[in-house]
Scaffold this motif. Structure first.
Motif, PDB file in Angstrom:
ATOM      1  N   ALA A 248       8.998  -0.822   3.642  1.00 27.57           N
ATOM      2  CA  ALA A 248       9.616  -1.529   2.515  1.00 27.57           C
ATOM      3  C   ALA A 248      10.196  -0.526   1.523  1.00 27.57           C
ATOM      4  CB  ALA A 248       8.575  -2.404   1.819  1.00 27.57           C
ATOM      5  N   SER A 249      11.164  -0.991   0.752  1.00 24.12           N
ATOM      6  CA  SER A 249      11.714  -0.186  -0.336  1.00 24.12           C
ATOM      7  C   SER A 249      10.767  -0.246  -1.524  1.00 24.12           C
ATOM      8  CB  SER A 249      13.084  -0.727  -0.729  1.00 24.12           C
ATOM      9  OG  SER A 249      12.940  -2.029  -1.299  1.00 24.12           O
ATOM     10  N   LEU A 250      10.992   0.619  -2.502  1.00 18.22           N
ATOM     11  CA  LEU A 250      10.168   0.580  -3.710  1.00 18.22           C
ATOM     12  C   LEU A 250      10.328  -0.753  -4.435  1.00 18.22           C
ATOM     13  CD1 LEU A 250      10.631   4.195  -5.129  1.00 18.22           C
ATOM     14  CD2 LEU A 250       8.626   3.254  -3.966  1.00 18.22           C
ATOM     15  N   GLU A 251      11.536  -1.287  -4.414  1.00 14.92           N
ATOM     16  CA  GLU A 251      11.785  -2.579  -5.073  1.00 14.92           C
ATOM     17  C   GLU A 251      10.979  -3.687  -4.397  1.00 14.92           C
ATOM     18  OE1 GLU A 251      14.076  -0.403  -4.241  1.00 14.92           O
ATOM     19  OE2 GLU A 251      14.787   0.226  -6.220  1.00 14.92           O
ATOM     20  N   GLU A 252      10.904  -3.640  -3.069  1.00 13.21           N
ATOM     21  CA  GLU A 252      10.095  -4.633  -2.353  1.00 13.21           C
ATOM     22  C   GLU A 252       8.609  -4.413  -2.602  1.00 13.21           C
ATOM     23  OE1 GLU A 252      12.826  -5.555   1.595  1.00 13.21           O
ATOM     24  OE2 GLU A 252      11.755  -3.630   1.461  1.00 13.21           O
ATOM     25  N   MET A 253       8.221  -3.163  -2.748  1.00 15.97           N
ATOM     26  CA  MET A 253       6.803  -2.852  -3.007  1.00 15.97           C
ATOM     27  C   MET A 253       6.345  -3.476  -4.333  1.00 15.97           C
ATOM     28  SD  MET A 253       5.448  -0.703  -0.592  1.00 15.97           S
ATOM     29  CE  MET A 253       4.323   0.490  -1.314  1.00 15.97           C
ATOM     30  N   VAL A 254       7.124  -3.316  -5.398  1.00 16.42           N
ATOM     31  CA  VAL A 254       6.692  -3.816  -6.693  1.00 16.42           C
ATOM     32  C   VAL A 254       6.772  -5.341  -6.780  1.00 16.42           C
ATOM     33  CG1 VAL A 254       7.297  -1.672  -7.889  1.00 16.42           C
ATOM     34  CG2 VAL A 254       8.962  -3.547  -7.798  1.00 16.42           C
ATOM     35  N   ALA A 255       7.432  -5.970  -5.827  1.00 13.97           N
ATOM     36  CA  ALA A 255       7.497  -7.432  -5.798  1.00 13.97           C
ATOM     37  C   ALA A 255       6.275  -8.049  -5.117  1.00 13.97           C
ATOM     38  CB  ALA A 255       8.773  -7.892  -5.085  1.00 13.97           C
ATOM     39  N   ALA A 256       5.397  -7.208  -4.554  1.00 13.55           N
ATOM     40  CA  ALA A 256       4.200  -7.707  -3.876  1.00 13.55           C
ATOM     41  C   ALA A 256       3.215  -8.294  -4.886  1.00 13.55           C
ATOM     42  CB  ALA A 256       3.545  -6.581  -3.082  1.00 13.55           C
TER      43      ALA A 256
ATOM     44  N   ARG B 163       4.549   7.266  10.219  1.00 17.59           N
ATOM     45  CA  ARG B 163       5.297   6.057  10.579  1.00 17.59           C
ATOM     46  C   ARG B 163       4.634   5.335  11.761  1.00 17.59           C
ATOM     47  NH1 ARG B 163      10.498   5.564   8.570  1.00 17.59           N
ATOM     48  NH2 ARG B 163      11.121   7.242   7.148  1.00 17.59           N
ATOM     49  N   GLU B 164       4.212   6.112  12.746  1.00 25.29           N
ATOM     50  CA  GLU B 164       3.542   5.516  13.910  1.00 25.29           C
ATOM     51  C   GLU B 164       2.221   4.879  13.506  1.00 25.29           C
ATOM     52  OE1 GLU B 164       3.163   8.606  16.779  1.00 25.29           O
ATOM     53  OE2 GLU B 164       5.339   8.852  17.031  1.00 25.29           O
ATOM     54  N   ARG B 165       1.486   5.539  12.605  1.00 23.28           N
ATOM     55  CA  ARG B 165       0.204   5.007  12.141  1.00 23.28           C
ATOM     56  C   ARG B 165       0.405   3.683  11.417  1.00 23.28           C
ATOM     57  NH1 ARG B 165      -0.940   8.800   8.739  1.00 23.28           N
ATOM     58  NH2 ARG B 165      -1.700  10.250  10.305  1.00 23.28           N
ATOM     59  N   ALA B 166       1.408   3.632  10.559  1.00 27.04           N
ATOM     60  CA  ALA B 166       1.689   2.407   9.810  1.00 27.04           C
ATOM     61  C   ALA B 166       2.099   1.272  10.742  1.00 27.04           C
ATOM     62  CB  ALA B 166       2.781   2.666   8.777  1.00 27.04           C
ATOM     63  N   GLU B 167       2.939   1.588  11.714  1.00 29.94           N
ATOM     64  CA  GLU B 167       3.391   0.561  12.660  1.00 29.94           C
ATOM     65  C   GLU B 167       2.224   0.027  13.477  1.00 29.94           C
ATOM     66  OE1 GLU B 167       6.601  -0.018  16.349  1.00 29.94           O
ATOM     67  OE2 GLU B 167       6.427   1.918  15.310  1.00 29.94           O
ATOM     68  N   ALA B 168       1.347   0.942  13.919  1.00 28.12           N
ATOM     69  CA  ALA B 168       0.190   0.526  14.711  1.00 28.12           C
ATOM     70  C   ALA B 168      -0.745  -0.373  13.906  1.00 28.12           C
ATOM     71  CB  ALA B 168      -0.562   1.752  15.219  1.00 28.12           C
TER      72      ALA B 168
ATOM     73  N   ILE C 143       0.856  -1.183   0.000  1.00 31.33           N
ATOM     74  CA  ILE C 143       0.000   0.000   0.000  1.00 31.33           C
ATOM     75  C   ILE C 143       0.890   1.231   0.000  1.00 31.33           C
ATOM     76  CG2 ILE C 143      -1.747   1.330   1.232  1.00 31.33           C
ATOM     77  CD1 ILE C 143      -2.858  -1.240   2.369  1.00 31.33           C
ATOM     78  N   PHE C 144       0.797   2.016  -1.063  1.00 32.48           N
ATOM     79  CA  PHE C 144       1.532   3.281  -1.131  1.00 32.48           C
ATOM     80  C   PHE C 144       0.613   4.348  -0.550  1.00 32.48           C
ATOM     81  CE2 PHE C 144       3.913   6.826  -2.387  1.00 32.48           C
ATOM     82  CZ  PHE C 144       5.160   6.416  -2.825  1.00 32.48           C
ATOM     83  N   GLY C 145       0.958   4.805   0.652  1.00 34.32           N
ATOM     84  CA  GLY C 145       0.124   5.776   1.356  1.00 34.32           C
ATOM     85  C   GLY C 145      -0.384   5.179   2.653  1.00 34.32           C
TER      86      GLY C 145
ATOM     87  N   VAL D  58       1.444  -6.870   4.801  1.00 34.91           N
ATOM     88  CA  VAL D  58       1.192  -5.579   4.159  1.00 34.91           C
ATOM     89  C   VAL D  58       2.439  -4.703   4.254  1.00 34.91           C
ATOM     90  CG1 VAL D  58      -0.262  -3.518   4.102  1.00 34.91           C
ATOM     91  CG2 VAL D  58      -1.265  -5.735   4.701  1.00 34.91           C
ATOM     92  N   LEU D  59       2.942  -4.287   3.099  1.00 31.07           N
ATOM     93  CA  LEU D  59       4.122  -3.435   3.002  1.00 31.07           C
ATOM     94  C   LEU D  59       3.696  -1.999   2.721  1.00 31.07           C
ATOM     95  CD1 LEU D  59       6.294  -5.688   0.641  1.00 31.07           C
ATOM     96  CD2 LEU D  59       6.122  -5.797   3.147  1.00 31.07           C
ATOM     97  N   THR D  60       4.508  -1.057   3.149  1.00 24.46           N
ATOM     98  CA  THR D  60       4.252   0.342   2.800  1.00 24.46           C
ATOM     99  C   THR D  60       5.574   1.088   2.682  1.00 24.46           C
ATOM    100  OG1 THR D  60       2.870   2.270   3.303  1.00 24.46           O
ATOM    101  CG2 THR D  60       4.039   1.260   5.160  1.00 24.46           C
ATOM    102  N   TYR D  61       5.579   2.145   1.902  1.00 23.51           N
ATOM    103  CA  TYR D  61       6.786   2.936   1.641  1.00 23.51           C
ATOM    104  C   TYR D  61       6.756   4.172   2.540  1.00 23.51           C
ATOM    105  CZ  TYR D  61      10.288   5.505  -1.104  1.00 23.51           C
ATOM    106  OH  TYR D  61      11.412   6.197  -1.520  1.00 23.51           O
ATOM    107  N   LEU D  62       7.761   4.320   3.407  1.00 27.18           N
ATOM    108  CA  LEU D  62       7.738   5.372   4.415  1.00 27.18           C
ATOM    109  C   LEU D  62       8.871   6.381   4.279  1.00 27.18           C
ATOM    110  CD1 LEU D  62       6.785   3.232   7.554  1.00 27.18           C
ATOM    111  CD2 LEU D  62       5.296   4.766   6.242  1.00 27.18           C
ATOM    112  N   GLU D  63       9.664   6.270   3.226  1.00 27.66           N
ATOM    113  CA  GLU D  63      10.767   7.217   3.065  1.00 27.66           C
ATOM    114  C   GLU D  63      10.224   8.643   2.945  1.00 27.66           C
ATOM    115  OE1 GLU D  63      14.341   8.224  -0.081  1.00 27.66           O
ATOM    116  OE2 GLU D  63      13.718   6.142   0.187  1.00 27.66           O
ATOM    117  N   GLY D  64      10.748   9.542   3.788  1.00 24.78           N
ATOM    118  CA  GLY D  64      10.331  10.933   3.743  1.00 24.78           C
ATOM    119  C   GLY D  64       9.007  11.220   4.433  1.00 24.78           C
TER     120      GLY D  64
END
Length: 279
Positions: A50-58, A39-44, A6-8, A27-33
């Motif tokens: 995940a990196s972008l490379e890991e995201m597209v491998a989903a 970040r806290e919301r995603a962790e909860a 999930i991007f976002g 469930v992976l998400t991209y948190l850079e920047g």
């Protein structure tokens, strides 16, 4: 185990992420920047950075971002997908017009990605609330089937890419248009001294509408900045030849005004709250 990216990780993205995690998916998400709050919301929610490379491998990637970011997110992921070893599945779930959905799809080489059109209707998933629906179109191969049975209400539309986005435009235009109209008229009533009479008349003759505005207007304040672009997308969806498009350009201006007011301290919001609280 299904791996879903999930991007976002805003309120909606994190809510859907949590529901999918509860349904047994990774469930992976991209948190850079992203901000500490994101970040806290995603962790909860149980989402994994995940990196972008890991995201597209989903198994499937969902884009759940403000409408103004939809195309740039697609460009970012398309660039990574071009160097990936397999064809990816990407679903745009944002409040964008069919035309913008077409622009999103153009960012991807069909050899590298299958693009689906999604639209989310309802509040973010949370305990005790199961009203979130994810409509999908352009999915002849049922790629979205991996999401079904994992706590999400997936509704396929028998239509081409853009049909789900059109549904979102129409539904959002009605729902958020009513909130915007109520906000505009209540502010006008406050300015002219008719506010108490207006609130009383709404309670007497339109109790359902009064209830909707009393709940929906305060709920809108923190979201208004996102609704600006959505109203602009609805205006574009209707087209310049449709006079109704002017309504939604005006709604975009109204939500921009609410956003600016909130950033400046919320004077208008306080006035509205005072009126809405009256019986």
């Amino acid at each position: 185990m299904a791996v879903i990216a999930i991007f976002g990780a805003g309120a909606m993205g994190a809510g859907i992420g949590r529901r999918l995690v509860e349904g047994g998916a990774t469930v992976l998400t991209y948190l850079e920047g992203r901000s500490p709050a994101t970040r806290e919301r995603a962790e909860a929610a149980g989402m994994r950075p995940a990196s972008l490379e890991e995201m597209v491998a989903a198994d499937i990637i969902l884009s759940i971002v403000p409408p103004a970011e939809a195309v740039s997110v697609a460009e970012k992921l398309a660039a990574v997908a071009a160097g990936h070893g397999k064809r990816i599945t990407f679903m745009d779930c944002n409040a964008i017009s069919p035309k913008t959905m077409g622009e999103v799809a153009k960012r991807f080489d069909p050899q590298h990605a299958e693009v689906l059109d999604g639209s989310i209707i309802g509040m973010p998933p949370k305990p005790g609330y199961d009203g979130t629906k994810l409509y999908v179109s352009g999915d002849a191969g049922n790629r979205s089937g991996i999401l079904a049975g994992r706590g999400l209400d997936i509704r396929r539309i028998d239509g081409p890419l853009g049909a789900a986005s059109a549904l979102k435009m129409c539904y959002g235009g009605i729902n958020k248009g009513v909130i915007g109209l109520g906000t505009a008229m209540m502010l006008a009533a406050i300015r002219s001294g008719a506010d108490q009479s207006l609130k009383g008349e709404l309670a007497d003759s339109a109790p359902d509408l009064n209830r909707k505005l009393s709940l929906g207007i305060p709920d809108m304040y923190p979201k208004a900045y996102r609704w600006v672009a959505e109203m602009e997308e609805i205006a574009a969806f209707l087209g310049e030849d449709d006079p109704a498009s002017l309504i939604f350009r005006g709604m975009a201006g109204l939500y921009r005004k609410v956003t600016e007011d909130r950033n400046a301290g919320g004077e208008l919001a306080a006035q509205l709250d005072g009126l809405l609280a009256r019986e």
